[in-house]
Structures are given as C-alpha cells and as structure tokens.
Write a protein that holds these residues in place. Structure first.
Motif, PDB file in Angstrom:
ATOM      1  N   UNK A  17      84.056  69.712  64.922  1.00 51.75           N
ATOM      2  CA  UNK A  17      84.805  68.760  64.623  1.00 51.75           C
ATOM      3  C   UNK A  17      84.297  68.243  66.712  1.00 51.75           C
ATOM      4  N   UNK A  18      84.333  69.080  67.308  1.00 53.37           N
ATOM      5  CA  UNK A  18      84.268  67.808  68.765  1.00 53.37           C
ATOM      6  C   UNK A  18      83.157  68.276  69.100  1.00 53.37           C
ATOM      7  N   UNK A  19      81.980  68.556  69.406  1.00 54.14           N
ATOM      8  CA  UNK A  19      81.043  68.783  70.522  1.00 54.14           C
ATOM      9  C   UNK A  19      80.530  67.169  69.679  1.00 54.14           C
ATOM     10  N   UNK A  20      80.364  66.867  68.901  1.00 51.03           N
ATOM     11  CA  UNK A  20      80.366  65.529  67.934  1.00 51.03           C
ATOM     12  C   UNK A  20      80.729  64.405  69.204  1.00 51.03           C
ATOM     13  N   UNK A  21      81.976  64.473  69.058  1.00 56.95           N
ATOM     14  CA  UNK A  21      82.643  63.813  69.902  1.00 56.95           C
ATOM     15  C   UNK A  21      82.083  63.339  71.835  1.00 56.95           C
ATOM     16  N   UNK A  22      81.495  64.854  72.150  1.00 56.78           N
ATOM     17  CA  UNK A  22      80.905  64.864  73.554  1.00 56.78           C
ATOM     18  C   UNK A  22      79.989  63.791  73.727  1.00 56.78           C
ATOM     19  N   UNK A  23      79.516  64.215  72.138  1.00 55.89           N
ATOM     20  CA  UNK A  23      78.174  63.622  72.121  1.00 55.89           C
ATOM     21  C   UNK A  23      78.216  61.813  71.985  1.00 55.89           C
ATOM     22  N   UNK A  24      79.134  61.040  71.184  1.00 55.20           N
ATOM     23  CA  UNK A  24      79.490  59.721  71.478  1.00 55.20           C
ATOM     24  C   UNK A  24      79.604  59.411  72.541  1.00 55.20           C
ATOM     25  N   UNK A  25      80.766  60.045  73.049  1.00 55.34           N
ATOM     26  CA  UNK A  25      80.798  60.269  74.900  1.00 55.34           C
ATOM     27  C   UNK A  25      79.551  60.111  75.927  1.00 55.34           C
ATOM     28  N   UNK A  26      78.750  61.044  75.346  1.00 56.43           N
ATOM     29  CA  UNK A  26      77.848  60.729  76.532  1.00 56.43           C
ATOM     30  C   UNK A  26      76.757  59.396  76.451  1.00 56.43           C
ATOM     31  N   UNK A  27      77.079  59.240  75.161  1.00 59.21           N
ATOM     32  CA  UNK A  27      76.041  58.326  74.340  1.00 59.21           C
ATOM     33  C   UNK A  27      76.404  56.788  75.699  1.00 59.21           C
ATOM     34  N   UNK A  28      77.626  56.609  74.958  1.00 51.36           N
ATOM     35  CA  UNK A  28      78.310  55.282  75.066  1.00 51.36           C
ATOM     36  C   UNK A  28      78.932  55.110  76.856  1.00 51.36           C
ATOM     37  N   UNK A  29      78.959  56.564  76.770  1.00 51.95           N
ATOM     38  CA  UNK A  29      79.524  56.148  79.024  1.00 51.95           C
ATOM     39  C   UNK A  29      78.518  57.062  79.898  1.00 51.95           C
ATOM     40  N   UNK A  30      78.942  58.742  79.689  1.00 60.12           N
ATOM     41  CA  UNK A  30      77.809  59.149  80.698  1.00 60.12           C
ATOM     42  C   UNK A  30      76.770  58.486  80.935  1.00 60.12           C
ATOM     43  N   UNK A  31      75.924  58.414  79.823  1.00 56.87           N
ATOM     44  CA  UNK A  31      74.180  58.101  79.646  1.00 56.87           C
ATOM     45  C   UNK A  31      74.603  56.807  80.651  1.00 56.87           C
ATOM     46  N   UNK A  32      74.766  55.440  79.733  1.00 59.36           N
ATOM     47  CA  UNK A  32      74.614  54.260  80.616  1.00 59.36           C
ATOM     48  C   UNK A  32      74.910  54.340  81.915  1.00 59.36           C
TER      49      UNK A  32
END
Length: 267
Positions: free
Chosen positions: A73-88
């Motif tokens: 359940x939580x690995x996908x949360x890291x993906x969303x965080x990465x796409x919206x915050x870390x990557x930008x």
C-alpha cells in the motif's frame, strides 16, 4: 490523454492525500530508511536534458521493506510523492544548473531518463506479490505518461525475459517502446554512456560525477557513514543473540566530539 482519463480515480485519491507531501508519515518511516531498502535516487542530466534517475532493482530488500513500511500500500505513495514533488524539484535544480552554465540547448526538459540496474536480482523476487505491486505502480504512472523519456535496463538475467513478458502487459505500448533491456553488462554501460556525459554519470557506471558512487550520492545530508542490515532469527531465539550477527564494514569510532552515531531498529 486517454491514459490520464483511465487513471483519473487513482489520481484523485492521491490528490486528496496531497500526493503524500509528508512522505515520512506516508511511509511510516523516514525516507532515508526506506531508500536504504529501496535504492532509488536522482543524479545528473542526460545529453538531451532529462533528469537521470537510478533504480537498483536488484538490490531491493523486500524483507527490509516489510520491517519499515507496507510494500503493497505504501510503495505507490512514494511513487506519487516522487512524481509530484521530488522529480519537479530535480527538474528545477537542473534548469538552474544549466542556466548558470549558460547552456540553453538542453535545459528545461520535464522528462526522466531511467537507469534500472538488475544486478543481484534473484528469481524468487519476481513472484506474484512483487508483480502485483509493479502493476499498481504502472497504473499510477499512467497519470504522467510523458515523463518517461527512456529507460535502460542493465544486467538483466536470463530468466528476466519471462517476467518481462508479464510486466510488459501492464504497460502502455508507447511506454514499453521506450524501454531497452541489456543482459550484456558491457553493452548496457556503453548505451548509458552514449546517453549521459561522463561528468553527469555516477562512478559505478563509468562516470566522473562529483557526487561519486551511488552509495555516496544516496547518503542523507550530514551523514558520513551508514550501515544497514536486515536480521532474521527464529521465534525461539533472542533479539540480543541476533544482534551479534550485525557486523559493520569497519569498527565504528567517532572521529571527533562533533560526531554522533544514531541506531534505529525496525521490525
């Protein structure tokens, strides 16, 4: 647009949770601990101006992730965080770097070049559980279909061909077409070096980046040394006896009064 429409429900759910901006809380552990078991980092820019991301998939420690977070359940949360915050944030950082160097030819691409290293991957890791997690990640990335510029997969073992046929079914054909897979280590590195300048590439992959190796680049700010180990022991055993199995690369000695050592345990 169709890919984004197909994933609108997932996007809205993540949006309601602010795309997990407080990532430590979302994961249930500090991000640095999570990344010690799920080795992923951004470093440098490709020749065509894309942010470079490294994922050492062969070094993912599933047992360790089970100790510090909930992989399903939580690995996908890291993906969303990465796409919206870390990557930008990385895009902005690279834009500023290129601007300071008066390089306007490759600055500003909001795309990512992925280096996925399968060295150390065991066949047992590619099971129904991890395939299920991969499917969830693939569905979430459908909300950002144009972020991927190219992926180069290195050190693919022979048995990966069977798993790739399954994984490919979860991906949009346009996305799958951007992925190159290499079993031959030398050919894979040559391909990476064609796409990323030596000065932007980590030393593990033949580069001369000022950030050094993957391990050096992955250290949290302010951390000089770090040792992580996943321990297992029988229910009848004792924790104290299991801890004796933890052997550090070198004896830990504080080099000055300003140094501190922190020990964290996750079960």
């Amino acid at each position: 647009l169709q890919m984004m429409d197909d994933n609108i429900a997932l996007f809205e759910k993540a949006q309601n949770d602010d795309f997990y901006r407080d990532i430590d809380r979302a994961l249930g552990c500090p991000l640095s601990v999570f990344l010690s078991q799920y080795p992923y980092l951004y470093s440098g820019t490709s020749k065509n101006g894309c942010v470079v991301a490294y994922f050492r998939a062969g070094q993912v420690n599933v047992d360790g992730m089970d100790c510090c977070t909930d992989m399903e359940t939580k690995l996908v949360r890291y993906l969303w965080y990465g796409l919206k915050y870390a990557f930008p944030a990385q895009v902005t950082k690279q834009q500023q770097k290129q601007s300071n160097n008066n390089n306007t030819t490759t600055a500003g691409r909001c795309e990512c070049f992925f280096i996925v290293d399968l060295a150390g991957l065991s066949a047992s890791t590619l099971n129904s559980r991890t395939m299920g997690v991969f499917q969830k990640l693939a569905e979430a990335t459908g909300s950002f279909p144009e972020i991927l510029n190219k992926t180069v997969v290195l050190n693919a073992p022979g048995y990966f061909a069977f798993s790739w046929r399954i994984m490919k079914a979860f991906l949009h054909p346009r996305t799958a077409a951007k992925i190159e897979i290499y079993s031959d280590a030398k050919q894979g590195l040559q391909r990476v070096q064609e796409l990323v300048d030596s000065s932007e590439l980590l030393s593990d992959y033949g580069g001369t980046s000022s950030r050094g190796s993957f391990e050096q680049a992955a250290r949290p700010p302010g951390v000089l040394r770090r040792a992580t180990k996943c321990l297992t022991f029988a229910k009848a055993g004792s924790f104290s006896s299991a801890v004796t199995e933890l052997s550090l690369p070198n004896p830990v000695q504080l080099k000055s009064s300003s140094e501190e050592m922190h020990v964290s345990v996750y079960t």
